[in-house]
Design a protein around this motif. Structure first.
Motif, PDB file in Angstrom:
ATOM      1  N   ALA A  74      -0.305 -16.117  -0.628  1.00 43.58           N
ATOM      2  CA  ALA A  74      -0.474 -14.668   0.123  1.00 43.58           C
ATOM      3  C   ALA A  74      -1.284 -14.694   1.194  1.00 43.58           C
ATOM      4  N   PHE A  75      -1.113 -14.232   2.168  1.00 39.11           N
ATOM      5  CA  PHE A  75      -2.148 -14.013   3.111  1.00 39.11           C
ATOM      6  C   PHE A  75      -1.975 -13.064   4.272  1.00 39.11           C
ATOM      7  N   VAL A  76      -2.624 -12.255   4.986  1.00 41.40           N
ATOM      8  CA  VAL A  76      -2.472 -11.186   5.987  1.00 41.40           C
ATOM      9  C   VAL A  76      -2.387 -12.011   7.395  1.00 41.40           C
ATOM     10  N   ASP A  77      -2.928 -13.192   7.538  1.00 43.62           N
ATOM     11  CA  ASP A  77      -2.933 -13.815   8.843  1.00 43.62           C
ATOM     12  C   ASP A  77      -1.636 -14.959   8.827  1.00 43.62           C
ATOM     13  N   TYR A  78      -0.884 -14.632   9.924  1.00 41.04           N
ATOM     14  CA  TYR A  78       0.540 -15.228   9.940  1.00 41.04           C
ATOM     15  C   TYR A  78       0.190 -16.462  10.198  1.00 41.04           C
ATOM     16  N   GLY A  79      -0.887 -17.042  10.788  1.00 43.00           N
ATOM     17  CA  GLY A  79      -1.310 -18.241  11.195  1.00 43.00           C
ATOM     18  C   GLY A  79      -1.551 -19.314   9.789  1.00 43.00           C
ATOM     19  N   GLN A  80      -1.744 -18.638   8.663  1.00 46.69           N
ATOM     20  CA  GLN A  80      -1.714 -19.432   7.450  1.00 46.69           C
ATOM     21  C   GLN A  80      -0.474 -19.757   6.907  1.00 46.69           C
ATOM     22  N   ALA A  81       0.571 -19.572   7.339  1.00 48.14           N
ATOM     23  CA  ALA A  81       1.939 -19.651   6.745  1.00 48.14           C
ATOM     24  C   ALA A  81       2.480 -20.603   7.334  1.00 48.14           C
ATOM     25  N   PRO A  82       3.429 -21.416   6.780  1.00 50.95           N
ATOM     26  CA  PRO A  82       3.870 -22.643   7.302  1.00 50.95           C
ATOM     27  C   PRO A  82       5.188 -22.016   8.335  1.00 50.95           C
ATOM     28  N   THR A  83       5.240 -22.872   9.436  1.00 55.16           N
ATOM     29  CA  THR A  83       6.367 -22.396  10.325  1.00 55.16           C
ATOM     30  C   THR A  83       7.627 -23.147  10.408  1.00 55.16           C
ATOM     31  N   ASN A  84       7.523 -24.205   9.410  1.00 53.11           N
ATOM     32  CA  ASN A  84       8.780 -25.131   9.245  1.00 53.11           C
ATOM     33  C   ASN A  84       9.337 -24.605   7.982  1.00 53.11           C
ATOM     34  N   ALA A  85       9.392 -23.283   7.762  1.00 50.91           N
ATOM     35  CA  ALA A  85      10.152 -22.988   6.623  1.00 50.91           C
ATOM     36  C   ALA A  85      11.002 -21.484   6.910  1.00 50.91           C
ATOM     37  N   LEU A  86      11.963 -21.110   6.164  1.00 54.22           N
ATOM     38  CA  LEU A  86      12.809 -19.845   6.299  1.00 54.22           C
ATOM     39  C   LEU A  86      11.695 -18.927   6.208  1.00 54.22           C
ATOM     40  N   TRP A  87      11.872 -17.867   7.240  1.00 58.74           N
ATOM     41  CA  TRP A  87      11.156 -16.589   7.158  1.00 58.74           C
ATOM     42  C   TRP A  87      12.047 -15.436   6.811  1.00 58.74           C
ATOM     43  N   ILE A  88      11.814 -14.855   5.836  1.00 56.15           N
ATOM     44  CA  ILE A  88      12.604 -13.621   5.157  1.00 56.15           C
ATOM     45  C   ILE A  88      11.790 -12.366   5.679  1.00 56.15           C
ATOM     46  N   ILE A  89      12.442 -11.739   6.410  1.00 56.76           N
ATOM     47  CA  ILE A  89      11.920 -10.384   7.165  1.00 56.76           C
ATOM     48  C   ILE A  89      12.043  -9.069   5.930  1.00 56.76           C
ATOM     49  N   ALA A  90      11.206  -8.736   5.253  1.00 53.77           N
ATOM     50  CA  ALA A  90      11.613  -7.628   4.105  1.00 53.77           C
ATOM     51  C   ALA A  90      10.775  -6.614   4.346  1.00 53.77           C
ATOM     52  N   VAL A  91      10.503  -5.969   5.502  1.00 59.13           N
ATOM     53  CA  VAL A  91       9.627  -4.791   5.789  1.00 59.13           C
ATOM     54  C   VAL A  91      10.763  -3.899   6.409  1.00 59.13           C
ATOM     55  N   LYS A  92      10.424  -2.458   6.063  1.00 59.94           N
ATOM     56  CA  LYS A  92      11.277  -1.475   6.693  1.00 59.94           C
ATOM     57  C   LYS A  92      11.287  -1.236   8.107  1.00 59.94           C
ATOM     58  N   TYR A  93      12.507  -0.873   8.210  1.00 57.94           N
ATOM     59  CA  TYR A  93      12.950  -0.877   9.987  1.00 57.94           C
ATOM     60  C   TYR A  93      11.655  -0.154  10.558  1.00 57.94           C
ATOM     61  N   HIS A  94      10.901   0.798  10.373  1.00 57.34           N
ATOM     62  CA  HIS A  94       9.985   1.484  11.079  1.00 57.34           C
ATOM     63  C   HIS A  94       8.683   0.624  11.166  1.00 57.34           C
ATOM     64  N   HIS A  95       8.520  -0.716  10.464  1.00 57.36           N
ATOM     65  CA  HIS A  95       7.524  -1.255  10.276  1.00 57.36           C
ATOM     66  C   HIS A  95       7.734  -2.727  11.386  1.00 57.36           C
ATOM     67  N   LEU A  96       9.025  -2.786  11.901  1.00 55.66           N
ATOM     68  CA  LEU A  96       9.202  -4.014  12.626  1.00 55.66           C
ATOM     69  C   LEU A  96       8.494  -4.202  13.904  1.00 55.66           C
ATOM     70  N   GLN A  97       8.162  -3.006  14.612  1.00 55.77           N
ATOM     71  CA  GLN A  97       7.493  -3.132  15.700  1.00 55.77           C
ATOM     72  C   GLN A  97       6.093  -3.539  15.459  1.00 55.77           C
ATOM     73  N   ASP A  98       5.491  -2.956  14.317  1.00 53.49           N
ATOM     74  CA  ASP A  98       4.258  -3.840  14.223  1.00 53.49           C
ATOM     75  C   ASP A  98       4.176  -5.380  14.053  1.00 53.49           C
ATOM     76  N   ILE A  99       5.375  -5.872  13.728  1.00 57.29           N
ATOM     77  CA  ILE A  99       5.355  -7.434  13.433  1.00 57.29           C
ATOM     78  C   ILE A  99       5.857  -7.996  14.741  1.00 57.29           C
ATOM     79  N   GLU A 100       6.430  -7.321  15.666  1.00 59.68           N
ATOM     80  CA  GLU A 100       7.133  -8.008  16.781  1.00 59.68           C
ATOM     81  C   GLU A 100       6.671  -9.066  17.341  1.00 59.68           C
ATOM     82  N   GLU A 101       5.173  -8.802  17.619  1.00 56.09           N
ATOM     83  CA  GLU A 101       4.642  -9.846  18.418  1.00 56.09           C
ATOM     84  C   GLU A 101       4.221 -11.083  17.477  1.00 56.09           C
TER      85      GLU A 101
END
Length: 299
Positions: free
Chosen positions: A58-85
């Motif tokens: 578990a990390f806060v930094d997206y750069g520490q997560a593998p990019t060659n994997a399935l990404w499951i986006i399980a945040v609430k709708y109103h948090h999607l804009q926070d992770i858009e970038e």
């Protein structure tokens, strides 16, 4: 696999997939939760009281997560804009699987350029006890559908399947999201306003009549649901999750913003495009908005 969001559903999915020996990496909003998950793992409390422990990264930094994997986006709708970038920065080849309540997120997802985007709806009952502990209150069906595919090599989603994580693969993403949104609209606002568990929608005759009237009203605006959702399905979900507090009620209890907009607000807007009025749903919508504005949990 990478799971963005370690709320009730995110923790549940990670635990169930860990049991299948998948390697799970979480992206959390707080360093504290990431540290807790790395050091303590996830504890899943099953319906029979048995506890299952899973080790995860578990990390806060997206750069520490593998990019060659399935990404499951399980945040609430109103948090999607926070992770858009962060999602835009992922490789186009990184497959994304979105799990949100309501239908509002479908339009939001259209801006993304990834080659594979999937939609899922989950009917499990889950309650987050703390940062690393999830209580599994009921096994339900997970429906998965492709939403955007610009590749000839789709991900093999059967790798997610297990007896505890039963998946139905369907072709129409809009249909499964609309079905789940209507299920949520029939249950969540009423439980939030009346401050009752899902099962009380069956045992309380006045709450039951209100839910039934709401379903019939929604059916007039969305007749296409008749082939995939009946009032018996709504009742069955209430009975299966009888002791559960709906996610919207849990938000009220924890003094969090509810998902009234992406669930109910989006349905009301869609009905307007069809020249349909939903006065009962509109009333419930305004009542929950008033609760949100009040900003205090029920005493």
């Amino acid at each position: 696999m990478v799971i963005v969001g370690a709320g009730a559903i995110g923790l549940l999915i990670g635990s169930l997939l860990s049991e299948q020996k998948h390697e799970i990496t979480y992206i959390t909003r707080t360093t504290e939760q990431a540290d807790n998950l790395r050091h303590n793992g996830i504890t899943l409390v099953q319906a029979n009281g048995e506890k299952v422990h899973s080790r995860v990264e578990a990390f806060v930094d997206y750069g520490q997560a593998p990019t060659n994997a399935l990404w499951i986006i399980a945040v609430k709708y109103h948090h999607l804009q926070d992770i858009e970038e962060k999602l835009h920065a992922l490789p186009l080849s990184a497959p994304l699987l979105f799990i949100q309540n309501g239908i509002a997120h479908l339009q939001w997802i259209n801006q993304l350029q990834q080659e594979q985007i999937y939609i899922a709806t989950i009917e499990h009952g889950a309650f987050k006890e703390n940062a690393t502990t999830i209580i599994h209150k009921g096994i339900g069906l997970t429906k998965v559908a492709p939403y955007k595919m610009t590749t000839n090599t789709p991900l093999d989603m059967t790798i997610l399947q297990s007896p505890k994580f039963q998946i139905e693969f369907v072709e129409d993403a809009y249909a499964i999201v609309l079905r789940k949104a209507i299920l949520n609209a029939c249950i969540n606002p009423i439980t939030t306003i009346l401050f009752i568990e899902n099962g009380k929608l069956i045992s309380n005759k006045h709450a039951f009549q209100l839910m039934h009237s709401l379903f019939l009203e929604l059916q007039t605006a969305f007749p296409e649901i008749s082939s995939m959702l009946t009032f018996e399905h709504v009742k069955a979900l209430c009975e299966k999750t009888s002791p559960n507090k709906s996610s919207m009620l849990q938000d009220r209890l924890n003094n969090r913003q509810t998902e009234i907009e992406p669930i109910v607000g989006a349905l009301l807007k869609l009905a307007t495009t069809r020249d349909k009025e939903l006065p009962l749903l509109q009333t419930l919508y305004q009542l929950v908005l008033a609760i949100d504005e009040k900003g205090e949990p029920h005493e």
